[in-house]
Design a protein around this motif. Sequence first.
Motif, PDB file in Angstrom:
ATOM      1  N   UNK A  27       0.461  -0.881   0.091  1.00  0.00           N
ATOM      2  CA  UNK A  27      -0.208   0.360   0.196  1.00  0.00           C
ATOM      3  C   UNK A  27       0.389   1.383  -0.230  1.00  0.00           C
ATOM      4  N   UNK A  28       1.945   0.943   0.074  1.00  0.00           N
ATOM      5  CA  UNK A  28       2.893   2.666   0.669  1.00  0.00           C
ATOM      6  C   UNK A  28       3.120   2.670   1.631  1.00  0.00           C
ATOM      7  N   UNK A  29       4.008   3.358   2.334  1.00  0.00           N
ATOM      8  CA  UNK A  29       3.916   4.228   4.265  1.00  0.00           C
ATOM      9  C   UNK A  29       4.955   4.416   4.347  1.00  0.00           C
ATOM     10  N   UNK A  30       5.359   5.582   5.398  1.00  0.00           N
ATOM     11  CA  UNK A  30       6.643   5.919   5.234  1.00  0.00           C
ATOM     12  C   UNK A  30       7.062   5.127   6.936  1.00  0.00           C
ATOM     13  N   UNK A  31       6.461   4.563   7.758  1.00  0.00           N
ATOM     14  CA  UNK A  31       6.295   4.669   8.676  1.00  0.00           C
ATOM     15  C   UNK A  31       5.750   3.278   9.328  1.00  0.00           C
ATOM     16  N   UNK A  32       6.436   2.433  10.534  1.00  0.00           N
ATOM     17  CA  UNK A  32       5.250   1.777  10.808  1.00  0.00           C
ATOM     18  C   UNK A  32       5.436   1.454  12.316  1.00  0.00           C
ATOM     19  N   UNK A  33       4.796   0.774  13.628  1.00  0.00           N
ATOM     20  CA  UNK A  33       4.583   0.630  14.933  1.00  0.00           C
ATOM     21  C   UNK A  33       3.902  -0.549  15.172  1.00  0.00           C
ATOM     22  N   UNK A  34       3.664  -0.773  16.223  1.00  0.00           N
ATOM     23  CA  UNK A  34       2.842  -1.907  17.386  1.00  0.00           C
ATOM     24  C   UNK A  34       3.094  -1.326  18.971  1.00  0.00           C
ATOM     25  N   UNK A  35       1.774  -1.631  19.108  1.00  0.00           N
ATOM     26  CA  UNK A  35       1.677  -1.236  20.494  1.00  0.00           C
ATOM     27  C   UNK A  35       0.880  -2.804  20.999  1.00  0.00           C
ATOM     28  N   UNK A  36       1.154  -2.893  21.865  1.00  0.00           N
ATOM     29  CA  UNK A  36       0.658  -4.875  23.114  1.00  0.00           C
ATOM     30  C   UNK A  36       1.172  -4.612  24.085  1.00  0.00           C
ATOM     31  N   UNK A  37      -0.087  -5.980  25.187  1.00  0.00           N
ATOM     32  CA  UNK A  37       0.303  -6.061  26.454  1.00  0.00           C
ATOM     33  C   UNK A  37       1.429  -6.648  26.882  1.00  0.00           C
ATOM     34  N   UNK A  38       2.254  -6.230  27.441  1.00  0.00           N
ATOM     35  CA  UNK A  38       3.501  -7.167  27.151  1.00  0.00           C
ATOM     36  C   UNK A  38       3.421  -8.850  28.852  1.00  0.00           C
ATOM     37  N   UNK A 163      -6.727  -0.815  25.320  1.00  0.00           N
ATOM     38  CA  UNK A 163      -7.028  -0.613  26.446  1.00  0.00           C
ATOM     39  C   UNK A 163      -6.335  -1.182  27.109  1.00  0.00           C
ATOM     40  N   UNK A 164      -4.762  -0.573  27.655  1.00  0.00           N
ATOM     41  CA  UNK A 164      -4.212  -1.594  27.968  1.00  0.00           C
ATOM     42  C   UNK A 164      -3.944  -2.111  29.190  1.00  0.00           C
ATOM     43  N   UNK A 165      -5.065  -1.713  30.463  1.00  0.00           N
ATOM     44  CA  UNK A 165      -5.671  -2.251  31.636  1.00  0.00           C
ATOM     45  C   UNK A 165      -6.071  -3.411  31.359  1.00  0.00           C
ATOM     46  N   UNK A 166      -7.480  -2.907  30.423  1.00  0.00           N
ATOM     47  CA  UNK A 166      -8.118  -4.607  29.762  1.00  0.00           C
ATOM     48  C   UNK A 166      -7.330  -5.320  28.574  1.00  0.00           C
ATOM     49  N   UNK A 167      -7.110  -4.852  27.828  1.00  0.00           N
ATOM     50  CA  UNK A 167      -6.278  -6.036  26.380  1.00  0.00           C
ATOM     51  C   UNK A 167      -7.239  -5.740  26.259  1.00  0.00           C
ATOM     52  N   UNK A 168      -8.771  -5.024  26.002  1.00  0.00           N
ATOM     53  CA  UNK A 168      -9.825  -5.184  24.880  1.00  0.00           C
ATOM     54  C   UNK A 168      -9.413  -4.276  23.915  1.00  0.00           C
ATOM     55  N   UNK A 169      -9.458  -4.933  22.426  1.00  0.00           N
ATOM     56  CA  UNK A 169      -9.498  -3.647  21.286  1.00  0.00           C
ATOM     57  C   UNK A 169     -10.981  -3.261  20.937  1.00  0.00           C
ATOM     58  N   UNK A 170     -11.083  -1.706  21.005  1.00  0.00           N
ATOM     59  CA  UNK A 170     -11.790  -1.428  19.558  1.00  0.00           C
ATOM     60  C   UNK A 170     -11.814  -0.904  18.253  1.00  0.00           C
ATOM     61  N   UNK A 171     -13.062  -1.262  17.588  1.00  0.00           N
ATOM     62  CA  UNK A 171     -13.424  -0.771  16.612  1.00  0.00           C
ATOM     63  C   UNK A 171     -13.689   0.417  16.142  1.00  0.00           C
ATOM     64  N   UNK A 172     -13.621   1.491  15.321  1.00  0.00           N
ATOM     65  CA  UNK A 172     -14.897   2.611  14.359  1.00  0.00           C
ATOM     66  C   UNK A 172     -14.468   3.275  13.499  1.00  0.00           C
ATOM     67  N   UNK A 173     -15.530   3.431  12.650  1.00  0.00           N
ATOM     68  CA  UNK A 173     -15.248   3.514  10.976  1.00  0.00           C
ATOM     69  C   UNK A 173     -15.885   4.741  11.115  1.00  0.00           C
TER      70      UNK A 173
END
Length: 212
Positions: A27-38, A163-173
């Motif tokens: 798709x083309x991009x200029x940077x990348x990243x991740x966040x996660x609960x360890x 949400x780092x406290x619960x590990x939940x992921x929400x998506x909205x668009x």
Amino acid sequence: MCGIVGHVGPKNSVEVVIEGLKRLEYRGYDSAGVSFINQKDELEVFKKEGKLQNLIDLLGTKKYISRSCIGHTRWATHGEVNDVNSHPHSANPISVVQNGIIENFATLKQELEGGGYKFESQTDTEVFLALIVTTMISGKTFFEAVSSSFQRIDGNSAFVILNGDSGEILAIKRGAPLVCGTHDTHSQALVSSDPYALAGVVDRLYFPEDNV
């Protein structure tokens, strides 16, 4: 157009998300990243300007184990290309990735700064993050904060929020591509801006409606 991948489930979410981001490199991009609960139930964020391989190199040889992760490949719209402006944008315990544009971000940012919020990046995405965080501080739940914050923004965007406290992921668009998938046998759920990132990983696909 930015790439989004999110995963929750018993498999190593970091590995699943990285593999999904690899599929979206076209798709083309200029940077990348991740966040996660360890494994200590802490929110960790890794992001890097340039190719996805730069992010992989930043993660190094250490095996990060997580059951909840979001990732992003950015195509810059607001703010220059650098590590700080790369996604995800995070303010403990919330982390956000976005595909799209917040048209009224300047007005909202001015309001938030007037209330004492300190921004780290030049992006419109961090404005949505700030809305969520400040709304949660006022006593709203994670779900309520995401919903009410989304109602305040103008423009077409898709967001995935961890949400780092619960590990939940929400998506909205609204007016931006977003697809969700599940694999019942493996008890996992994924979300992406592109079905290709989910191909062969899920056995059901769901295309959510706007604003829900």
